[in-house]
Enzyme design. Structure first.
Site, PDB file in Angstrom:
ATOM      1  N   ASN A  23       0.838  -1.200   0.000  1.00 16.46           N
ATOM      2  CA  ASN A  23       0.000   0.000   0.000  1.00 16.46           C
ATOM      3  C   ASN A  23       0.873   1.249   0.000  1.00 16.46           C
ATOM      4  O   ASN A  23       2.092   1.166   0.075  1.00 16.46           O
ATOM      5  CB  ASN A  23      -0.976  -0.021   1.184  1.00 16.46           C
ATOM      6  CG  ASN A  23      -0.260  -0.021   2.523  1.00 16.46           C
ATOM      7  OD1 ASN A  23       0.441   0.936   2.868  1.00 16.46           O
ATOM      8  ND2 ASN A  23      -0.409  -1.098   3.284  1.00 16.46           N
ATOM      9  N   ARG A  24       0.228   2.399  -0.084  1.00 16.62           N
ATOM     10  CA  ARG A  24       0.951   3.652  -0.306  1.00 16.62           C
ATOM     11  C   ARG A  24       1.427   4.339   0.964  1.00 16.62           C
ATOM     12  O   ARG A  24       1.882   5.480   0.909  1.00 16.62           O
ATOM     13  CB  ARG A  24       0.060   4.636  -1.074  1.00 16.62           C
ATOM     14  CG  ARG A  24      -0.255   4.211  -2.483  1.00 16.62           C
ATOM     15  CD  ARG A  24      -1.008   5.325  -3.197  1.00 16.62           C
ATOM     16  NE  ARG A  24      -1.453   4.921  -4.517  1.00 16.62           N
ATOM     17  CZ  ARG A  24      -0.669   4.895  -5.585  1.00 16.62           C
ATOM     18  NH1 ARG A  24       0.599   5.250  -5.499  1.00 16.62           N
ATOM     19  NH2 ARG A  24      -1.157   4.511  -6.748  1.00 16.62           N
TER      20      ARG A  24
END
Ligand code: CTP
Ligand code: CA
Length: 231
Positions: free
Chosen positions: A34-35
């Site tokens: 994920n970011r």
């Protein structure tokens, strides 16, 4: 009273903070990630150390961040590794802050070898739920231990960001929940954050738009206020 960041209000307190995103392996070379940059967790660690805390930072994948001075860093990959590390550190922590972006799901099977391309279509990736580390830490909570969660919410047609935050605080059972409004260029990979600090006692404090260090100061002020309250 405005508390100076250098005032050592967390002297003698051991804080355990998780930061960054988990990576859920598919095979030895691939993962689902994920970011999360880890910036908020690192800011929490830096400010806690400046205030005199003993800090253990458990970090998943992050941007290229310098380890804050005086902080013990433990590196983890997957949610399951993060879970094991947090349970170990929690056994000795006075305050736990779950700022990590934990993947909700992981691939059901992890192959020991690299998945090869063939002429056939690839198999679909099946997922299984990861453990909810925050809920587990709350169940295992030691007497006097304070547990802080984070929630990133967008809100939708039926439910506001704040209402999702209130429901999440109840569901998780933690003492404090930082609710961030995300989406439309907010929070992820940004220098600034905005939201609310919700407390299990029902109090709700808006967190003014500001840096992640300022948000960290709001969290540590609230932790200090709670741990110095007469029991
Ligand atoms: N969290 C956790 N373990 C998980 C998922 C989340 O410990 N498997 C923690 C996060 O670190 C955060 C809090 O729980 O402190 C809320 O995470 P969030 O993703 O907002 O909540 P979820 O319960 O996963 O709900 P959803 O993503 O569906 O909104
Ligand atoms: Ca989630």
């Amino acid at each position: 009273v405005r508390r100076d960041a250098l005032e050592r209000t967390l002297e003698g307190v051991h804080v355990a903070i998780s930061a960054g995103g988990t990576r859920e392996p598919l095979d030895p070379v691939r993962f689902i990630g994920n970011r999360s940059s880890g910036k908020q967790g690192y800011a929490l660690a830096r400010v806690a150390a400046q205030r005199g805390a003993r800090v253990t930072l458990v970090a998943g994948n992050t941007a290229d961040l310098a380890t804050p001075a005086g902080v013990d860093l433990i590196r983890v990959g997957s949610a399951v590794e993060l879970k094991d590390a947090m349970h170990k550190v929690a056994a000795d922590a006075d305050v736990i802050v779950m700022a990590a972006a934990v993947a909700d799901f992981r691939p059901t099977s992890l192959t020991g070898h690299k998945i090869k391309k063939t002429s056939a279509d690839p198999d679909p990736i099946t997922l299984t739920k990861n453990p909810d580390i925050l809920v587990e830490l709350v169940s295992a909570r030691r007497e006097g231990q304070l547990i802080v969660g984070f929630a990133a919410e967008t809100g939708d047609d039926t439910t506001s960001v704040l209402d999702y935050g209130r429901a999440k605080l109840r569901r998780k059972g933690c003492d404090l929940l930082v609710v961030n409004a995300v989406g439309a260029g907010l929070a992820f990979e940004q220098e600034n954050n905005a939201g609310w600090l919700l407390s299990a006692d029902g109090s709700e404090t808006p967190i003014p738009h500001g840096s992640k260090a300022q948000l960290a100061s709001v969290v540590w002020d609230a932790v200090t206020a709670r741990s110095t309250e007469p029991q």
